[in-house]
Design a protein around this motif. Structure first.
Motif, PDB file in Angstrom:
ATOM      1  N   ASP A   1      13.312  -7.067   7.402  1.00  0.00           N
ATOM      2  CA  ASP A   1      14.554  -7.657   6.901  1.00  0.00           C
ATOM      3  C   ASP A   1      14.515  -9.170   7.141  1.00  0.00           C
TER       4      ASP A   1
ATOM      5  N   GLU B   1       7.375  -5.351   3.292  1.00  0.00           N
ATOM      6  CA  GLU B   1       8.615  -5.062   2.576  1.00  0.00           C
ATOM      7  C   GLU B   1       9.653  -4.381   3.468  1.00  0.00           C
TER       8      GLU B   1
ATOM      9  N   TYR C   1       7.134  -0.780  11.906  1.00  0.00           N
ATOM     10  CA  TYR C   1       7.055  -1.111  10.479  1.00  0.00           C
ATOM     11  C   TYR C   1       6.086  -0.197   9.742  1.00  0.00           C
TER      12      TYR C   1
ATOM     13  N   LYS D   1       1.301  -4.442   2.503  1.00  0.00           N
ATOM     14  CA  LYS D   1       2.414  -4.988   1.724  1.00  0.00           C
ATOM     15  C   LYS D   1       3.677  -4.168   1.935  1.00  0.00           C
ATOM     16  N   LEU D   2       3.524  -2.843   2.035  1.00  0.00           N
ATOM     17  CA  LEU D   2       4.683  -1.984   2.292  1.00  0.00           C
ATOM     18  C   LEU D   2       5.290  -2.281   3.661  1.00  0.00           C
TER      19      LEU D   2
ATOM     20  N   GLU E   1      -2.387  -2.579   0.081  1.00  0.00           N
ATOM     21  CA  GLU E   1      -1.123  -2.030  -0.433  1.00  0.00           C
ATOM     22  C   GLU E   1      -0.252  -1.522   0.717  1.00  0.00           C
TER      23      GLU E   1
ATOM     24  N   TYR F   1       8.066 -11.210  10.683  1.00  0.00           N
ATOM     25  CA  TYR F   1       7.295 -11.592   9.492  1.00  0.00           C
ATOM     26  C   TYR F   1       6.186 -12.578   9.876  1.00  0.00           C
TER      27      TYR F   1
ATOM     28  N   ALA G   1       7.132   2.086   6.602  1.00  0.00           N
ATOM     29  CA  ALA G   1       6.388   2.008   5.340  1.00  0.00           C
ATOM     30  C   ALA G   1       5.820   3.357   4.930  1.00  0.00           C
TER      31      ALA G   1
END
Length: 350
Positions: free
Chosen positions: A152, A149, A273, A145-146, A142, A162, A277
């Protein structure tokens, strides 16, 4: 009959270790900085020699201070390195850190001794026994995943990052393995990437999933080699095709745009990141690798053989640490003992 003079053998006197010329001193230090080892190891070694010279001579590592050390006889040099070893232990440095510093000094001395410029031999100095415990818990699915997200996807930086993040998660790569990859190492049709593993001299091919392969293909569309006024590292071929020996992952910052991305830059990307998050603990590239391996062990019910293929660990005992940490074996054992003590874990004798 011609009288030809008898050729005379010219004997060159071997200079003593103390008679290093200025040119020799400069060349030795420069040669040490060019050892054929991994870039990350070379940087660690140079930094370690700097630290040693600061301790021994209260100054930075220069050809002069290094020459001063190499002039010592064997036993004086051993005494100095042993004092440095004790100094490092007293500072509560990790055994792995101390061992890297000792290895750097030994490597320098070995190189110079092979050239006949010193008589020092540090082979009797032992490393510090390494600690066996490692924190391999990583972050949760989880939380990862944050982090994704927070990227950009509408920017070239986002597309690149990414792809980097998916390589960490889907293939448990090390940051050095990502940074050293070239465009030619990515084979989109076969969905493979050849990488230079830790401590390896030959690249090996790893399989990529659909999402990882697609992310890398998407990144190549944004690669600086595709843009007008390409950086020199790209050297595009006639017709606009990407030069295959260009770095796969490059920097997009203004001061080194298009150059091979540095490991430190990847570290900052990951940490950035993680902060975005809202993850409080420090998340490094290697912690993402831990997270990937641990998540796979959870999902596969502890398939150590497949985890070894994923992680490319040569020693399966290393994976046992991951498995023990994720299953919290010690905590479970302690709980069972506590249950026995309070009478809930089984029968007790009268």
């Amino acid at each position: 009959m011609l009288n030809t003079p008898t050729p005379q053998l010219i004997r060159f006197q071997q200079p003593s270790p103390a008679e290093l010329t200025t040119i020799e001193r400069d060349n030795l230090w420069a040669e040490f900085g060019q050892l054929k080892i991994a870039d990350s190891t070379r940087k660690q070694y140079v930094k370690a020699i700097e630290n040693f010279c600061q301790f021994a001579y209260s100054g930075s590592a220069t050809p002069e201070t290094i020459s001063e050390f190499l002039k010592l006889d064997r036993y004086a040099a051993i005494e100095m390195v042993l004092r440095y070893r004790r100094h490092s232990i007293d500072k509560n440095l990790a055994p792995s850190t101390i061992n890297v510093r000792l290895a750097a000094i030994k490597s320098l001395v070995d190189m110079v001794r092979k050239l006949g410029k010193t008589t020092i031999d540090l082979g009797d100095i032992e490393s510090i026994p390494a600690e066996t415990y490692r924190d391999t818990r990583g972050i949760s699915v989880e939380q990862f995943k944050l982090m994704l997200e927070a990227i950009d996807p509408s920017t070239s930086i986002g597309v690149r990052d990414y792809a980097i993040m998916l390589l960490f998660w889907g293939n448990a790569l090390r940051r050095g393995e990502i940074a050293s990859a070239n465009i030619e190492d990515f084979l989109p049709q076969q969905q493979k990437l050849t990488i230079l593993g830790k401590g390896k001299r030959v690249k090996v091919a790893i399989d990529l999933t659909d999402s990882v392969s697609y992310a890398l293909e998407e990144w190549l569309n944004f690669h600086p080699c595709n843009a007008p006024g390409q950086p020199l590292s790209c050297r595009t071929q006639p017709g606009g095709f990407l030069q295959v020996d260009a770095p796969l992952i490059v920097s997009l910052s203004h001061n080194c745009y298009g150059s091979r991305i540095a490991g430190d830059s990847i570290y900052r990307i990951v940490q950035g990141y993680a902060e975005a998050a809202g993850i409080e603990r420090r998340v490094s590239p290697h912690r993402l690798r831990h997270s990937s391996i641990t998540a796979f062990l959870d999902a596969s019910g502890g398939n150590l053989r497949a985890a070894q293929a994923l992680s490319r660990h040569s020693n399966q005992n290393t994976l046992n640490l991951y498995d023990d940490n994720r299953r919290q074996e010690q905590k479970g054992a302690s709980g069972m003992l506590e249950d026995l003590l309070v009478g809930t874990g089984g029968k007790t004798s009268d």
